[in-house]
Write a protein that holds these residues in place. Sequence first.
Motif, PDB file in Angstrom:
ATOM      1  N   ARG A 258       0.810  -1.219   0.000  1.00  0.00           N
ATOM      2  CA  ARG A 258       0.000   0.000   0.000  1.00  0.00           C
ATOM      3  C   ARG A 258       0.841   1.265   0.000  1.00  0.00           C
ATOM      4  O   ARG A 258       0.523   2.209  -0.691  1.00  0.00           O
ATOM      5  N   CYS A 259       1.908   1.302   0.818  1.00  0.00           N
ATOM      6  CA  CYS A 259       2.642   2.564   0.952  1.00  0.00           C
ATOM      7  C   CYS A 259       4.131   2.459   0.651  1.00  0.00           C
ATOM      8  O   CYS A 259       4.828   3.468   0.645  1.00  0.00           O
ATOM      9  N   GLY A 260       4.652   1.256   0.414  1.00  0.00           N
ATOM     10  CA  GLY A 260       6.048   1.091   0.030  1.00  0.00           C
ATOM     11  C   GLY A 260       7.052   1.027   1.161  1.00  0.00           C
ATOM     12  O   GLY A 260       8.247   0.908   0.922  1.00  0.00           O
ATOM     13  N   THR A 261       6.602   1.081   2.403  1.00  0.00           N
ATOM     14  CA  THR A 261       7.497   1.036   3.557  1.00  0.00           C
ATOM     15  C   THR A 261       8.130  -0.353   3.693  1.00  0.00           C
ATOM     16  O   THR A 261       7.462  -1.365   3.485  1.00  0.00           O
ATOM     17  N   SER A 262       9.421  -0.395   4.030  1.00  0.00           N
ATOM     18  CA  SER A 262      10.102  -1.674   4.262  1.00  0.00           C
ATOM     19  C   SER A 262       9.473  -2.390   5.448  1.00  0.00           C
ATOM     20  O   SER A 262       9.094  -1.755   6.436  1.00  0.00           O
ATOM     21  N   LEU A 263       9.380  -3.705   5.350  1.00  0.00           N
ATOM     22  CA  LEU A 263       8.764  -4.511   6.402  1.00  0.00           C
ATOM     23  C   LEU A 263       9.824  -5.288   7.165  1.00  0.00           C
ATOM     24  O   LEU A 263      10.782  -5.792   6.583  1.00  0.00           O
TER      25      LEU A 263
ATOM     26  N   SER B  72       4.363  -9.403  10.018  1.00  0.00           N
ATOM     27  CA  SER B  72       4.787  -8.019  10.095  1.00  0.00           C
ATOM     28  C   SER B  72       3.569  -7.125  10.000  1.00  0.00           C
ATOM     29  O   SER B  72       2.560  -7.497   9.399  1.00  0.00           O
ATOM     30  N   GLU B  73       3.677  -5.947  10.574  1.00  0.00           N
ATOM     31  CA  GLU B  73       2.658  -4.920  10.409  1.00  0.00           C
ATOM     32  C   GLU B  73       3.383  -3.660   9.974  1.00  0.00           C
ATOM     33  O   GLU B  73       4.365  -3.251  10.593  1.00  0.00           O
ATOM     34  N   CYS B  74       2.927  -3.053   8.893  1.00  0.00           N
ATOM     35  CA  CYS B  74       3.566  -1.850   8.369  1.00  0.00           C
ATOM     36  C   CYS B  74       3.516  -0.742   9.419  1.00  0.00           C
ATOM     37  O   CYS B  74       2.454  -0.437   9.958  1.00  0.00           O
ATOM     38  N   LYS B  75       4.669  -0.155   9.697  1.00  0.00           N
ATOM     39  CA  LYS B  75       4.737   0.906  10.706  1.00  0.00           C
ATOM     40  C   LYS B  75       4.067   2.191  10.242  1.00  0.00           C
ATOM     41  O   LYS B  75       3.645   2.997  11.054  1.00  0.00           O
ATOM     42  N   LYS B  76       3.933   2.358   8.931  1.00  0.00           N
ATOM     43  CA  LYS B  76       3.358   3.589   8.401  1.00  0.00           C
ATOM     44  C   LYS B  76       1.837   3.519   8.270  1.00  0.00           C
ATOM     45  O   LYS B  76       1.130   4.383   8.745  1.00  0.00           O
ATOM     46  N   CYS B  77       1.311   2.450   7.620  1.00  0.00           N
ATOM     47  CA  CYS B  77      -0.136   2.405   7.346  1.00  0.00           C
ATOM     48  C   CYS B  77      -0.884   1.327   8.124  1.00  0.00           C
ATOM     49  O   CYS B  77      -2.103   1.272   8.086  1.00  0.00           O
TER      50      CYS B  77
END
Length: 135
Positions: free
Chosen positions: A7-12, A24-29
Motif C-alpha cells: 500500500r505505501c512502500g514502507t520496508s517490512l 509483520s505490520e507496516c509501521k506507516k499504514c
Amino acid sequence: MEDFCWRCGTSLIFLLNSNNILSSECKKCGQGYGKLKGKSLIESRLDSSFSHPLYHIIFEKEKVSQEKVNRIALAFAQHDKRYLEIFIKDIEDELTTPKRKLTDFHNLYGTEEIARDYLCRLSKEIKHLLEQKIK
C-alpha cells in the motif's frame, strides 16, 4: 530480497509468531502481512482487499460467471464507501502493476488469469453500482 508494504512502500520487518509464521505490520499504514520462510508475501488481515473477494472463488476452475460476479458485487456495494474506495484502488493497482500471486490467497484452485479477470470485472461492477446509488 527486501519485502515492502504494497500500500505505501514502507520496508517490512518480520518476526516469527507463535504459529511459526513470519508476520509483520507496516509501521506507516498498519497493513498486516505474513509469510512462510521461502514463500511469497501475503496480506494477513481478514479484511484484506484481496482476501475477502477471492474467498468467493476458491473452488472456481473456470472463468467466473458474470451472474456470480454481479451477486458478489451487490454484496460488497453494501460496505462503507470509504472501504470500497480503498478496495477498488487496491484492485486496480494490482491489475495495473502486479505485485503478488493471487492464487496464493486461500490456495485458489483456479489460475492467475481467472482470479485477475474476476477482480477486474468485480471492481467494474462495484463502481457501476456505486454510480447508480449516487444518481
